[in-house]
Design a protein around this motif. Sequence first.
Motif, short mmCIF file in Angstrom:
data_model
loop_
_atom_site.label_atom_id
_atom_site.label_comp_id
_atom_site.label_asym_id
_atom_site.label_seq_id
_atom_site.Cartn_x
_atom_site.Cartn_y
_atom_site.Cartn_z
N LEU A 47 0.83 -1.20 0.00
CA LEU A 47 0.00 0.00 0.00
C LEU A 47 0.86 1.25 0.00
O LEU A 47 0.52 2.25 -0.65
N LEU A 48 1.96 1.21 0.73
CA LEU A 48 2.86 2.37 0.74
C LEU A 48 3.44 2.62 -0.65
O LEU A 48 3.48 3.76 -1.13
N ALA A 49 3.90 1.56 -1.30
CA ALA A 49 4.43 1.70 -2.66
C ALA A 49 3.37 2.25 -3.60
O ALA A 49 3.64 3.13 -4.44
N GLY A 108 -1.58 -3.37 -5.76
CA GLY A 108 -0.31 -3.94 -6.20
C GLY A 108 -0.39 -4.60 -7.56
O GLY A 108 0.65 -4.88 -8.18
N ALA A 109 -1.61 -4.86 -8.05
CA ALA A 109 -1.75 -5.54 -9.34
C ALA A 109 -1.17 -4.71 -10.48
O ALA A 109 -0.84 -5.26 -11.54
N THR A 110 -1.03 -3.41 -10.29
CA THR A 110 -0.48 -2.57 -11.36
C THR A 110 0.98 -2.90 -11.64
O THR A 110 1.51 -2.53 -12.69
N TRP A 111 1.67 -3.58 -10.71
CA TRP A 111 3.05 -4.01 -10.94
C TRP A 111 3.12 -5.39 -11.60
O TRP A 111 4.19 -5.86 -11.94
N LEU A 112 1.98 -6.05 -11.72
CA LEU A 112 1.94 -7.40 -12.27
C LEU A 112 1.50 -7.37 -13.72
O LEU A 112 0.96 -6.36 -14.21
N VAL A 154 6.90 -5.90 -4.48
CA VAL A 154 5.45 -6.03 -4.55
C VAL A 154 5.06 -7.43 -5.01
O VAL A 154 4.17 -8.07 -4.43
N ARG A 155 5.73 -7.92 -6.04
CA ARG A 155 5.37 -9.23 -6.56
C ARG A 155 5.57 -10.31 -5.50
O ARG A 155 4.71 -11.20 -5.35
N ARG A 156 6.67 -10.27 -4.78
CA ARG A 156 6.91 -11.30 -3.76
C ARG A 156 5.94 -11.16 -2.59
O ARG A 156 5.48 -12.16 -2.02
N ALA A 157 5.64 -9.91 -2.21
CA ALA A 157 4.69 -9.70 -1.10
C ALA A 157 3.31 -10.21 -1.48
O ALA A 157 2.64 -10.90 -0.69
N LEU A 158 2.85 -9.89 -2.69
CA LEU A 158 1.53 -10.34 -3.10
C LEU A 158 1.50 -11.86 -3.25
O LEU A 158 0.47 -12.50 -2.98
N GLY A 159 2.62 -12.45 -3.64
CA GLY A 159 2.68 -13.91 -3.70
C GLY A 159 2.46 -14.52 -2.33
O GLY A 159 1.73 -15.50 -2.19
#
Length: 788
Positions: free
Chosen positions: A385-387, A445-449, A405-410
């Motif tokens: 959320l901060l990112a 975070g999906a915007t980074w995926l 972000v990708r690893r956190a969302l994983g």
Amino acid sequence: MMPTFTLVGDEHAAPGGAGLPPTWSSSDKDSVTTSLGPARVWATLGHGMLNEVYWPSTGQPQLRDLGLYLVGEGGRWVDLRRERHYELSTPAPHLPLPTVVHRPSPGFDGPDYELSLEVIPDPLRDALLLRYALRGPYRVVMIVSPHLDASTPENVAWVDGALFAHQHRHVLCVAADVPFTHASAGVVGTSDGWQDLHAHGELTWAYTRAGPGNVALSAELGAAHGTVALGFSNTARGAWTLARSSLAEGPDAARTACVQAWSTWAQPLRIPAPDATLGHLAQFSAAVLRMHEDRTYPGAVVASLSTPWGNHTDALGGYHLVWPRDATLAAFALIAADQIEDARRILARFIATQQADGHWPQNNYPSGDPYWTGLQLDETAFPVLLAAKLRELGSAEVSGTTDMVRRALGFVARTGPTSDQDRWEENPGVNPFTVAVAVAALVAGATWLTGEERDDALRLADEWNERLDSWCYVTGTPLAQELGVSGYYVRLAPPQQEGGVTGQVLLRNRMGETVPASALVSLDFSYLPRLGLRAATDERVRDTVRVVDHLLREDTPSGPLYHRYNGDGYGEYDDGRPYDGSGRGRLWPLLSGERGHLALQAGEDPLPYLEVIARCASPGGLLPEQVWNGPALPEWGLQPGRPSGSAMPLVWAHAEFLKLLIARHSGRPAELLASVEERYATPRPAAEWRWRNETPFTVLPAGRALTVESPVPFTLHVGWDGWQDVQDVEAAPGSFGVWLVRLGRDALTGRGSVQFTRRFESGWEGTDHHVSVQGTTSAAQPGQLRTH
């Protein structure tokens, strides 16, 4: 006299062995201070005196306290810390340079006096300056209680041209620009300076060495005004050099540099001020957040420069640790106040301290070394959320953000929506606060995926958001009937194997007491509107507000405040004894901030909630973790509506106050992200439901796809309408490291129920699962099964 910089011999060693067991200082603090230069010293004041000093990071307290005493004629002496009659001031709310002026209390039996004490951190050196000035017929005595290297109490103290203390590679030197007319090293409880004053009315002992153990150093200052310096280094010579050079340059130079640096930092602050009190507290709150950031490890924001009930414990960790949740909420408050660079450093440290599987530990030292290693799902979602907030504001991306972000969302996707611990670090299960943060992180975070991962993150967010009410919203309970509401969000639902929302919740800190999950409420649901997942005017939200106001709200002389949850055990006993693993939960000012955000989003003015929080502050403006809600107990320093013995200051409380004040002006919470708000502003299409061990279901709503998931490979043995048309389907790897079999809508058309079990590498799971499919009326036809 130039020291020899070696430990002196034992010929004049103080008696007393190891001394009394050491403790930290009381968390009843007046103020905190630090510079913004390269120096790495943080200091706190309490009861009008210097107490804990941290070096070389915010996670390492090295001093219990430094007390000043007034010695007069005829054996009369004054313990100023016990007199506690003083005034504290700073040049401005954003300039944390405290001056304390001690004067006799009304009815004082003795000659008049006035002692001023100014605390000035040296911006260039690992040193702290104390400028004092005395008026009256007294002499000034100083007693220093080092607690170097908190992992062990085995300190050694000695006198050799200055006062020294040593443990491992931590050395303290106390020097002054006036002579020490009497100096001694002692063992606490036997031969320390306080024992000397108590026995003789002045300092008489002259021991040159004490310890190893719990030691103290004492000295009489040879003039009515002067400056004392505390230097910290890895060697005695280094500590002496820092202390003496800081004295040589003088307190005026250090003060001028501090003022300039803090003034420069404060220039971007944009903080509304409904009145002088709230405006000053907001400016100071922003400075408190900045003061809790480390300089050895920039971006590390500890929860508090204090230890709860510290004068009764020698606990190693205290609150001077980094909790990802607290640090992120501090970052959001700093962003709201236009301190973007401070928030970027916090994000950079998150990138550096993320674990290989994507999560962050429950808390860690500023260095990044884990302390408590519990798993809290919200603490993995918050950095995302901060990112996203920084990206939304157009801030240049911090290198490594995409991978973080990708690893956190994983990790969130694999392990959620359940969490080993809720945000109060006590219970496993599904919690509205945790799920809200996780859902918002998946969307933002999906915007980074890209590709399937992006789509899966959004599908998962939609499912959890849709199913949250089935997990954590109850209806028809005795409490709902009593209050005339349809239902309410509970604090949490235990794991499914423990009954979910129909099960029992163990109340931590209450000697094994349990309570039905359906009867346990909290303000945890408040982040559903805060993050844009529900409207604050939603009937379910409004009904839960009624329940919370009935059960958790309590009136105090400071105004109405809130408990964490009914049955909380984290706080002092009713007789004032400090929390010792059990107790009774008290009132949390930060929760008035959460209630105020709900009011704001419902169209009300949150000003009354801000005013209540402000009335809870210490005279120096510090906001506590908890406020006492019992009768006055002066012997324990407890007054109703005033700070209890828990942590003070609490970064989270200052952040919540600051965010609410700014949100009152802007009209929206700092944490509310446009991407999440837009996705859930209108009803979403029906979500695909995922069957996991942690979140099973027995009824699938009409028109949904059904996905069976596991963190390890499996074969799905599946049949229809009583084990007809049985098939075996191998699970395929999906996004984020999960294995899955997807039963599409076509496969479910015309089916009344699905039966399945799974075979893993270790064998059959030994349980048959049954899911009824709603709204299917056509004849059963074999459907196509998909594994991706």
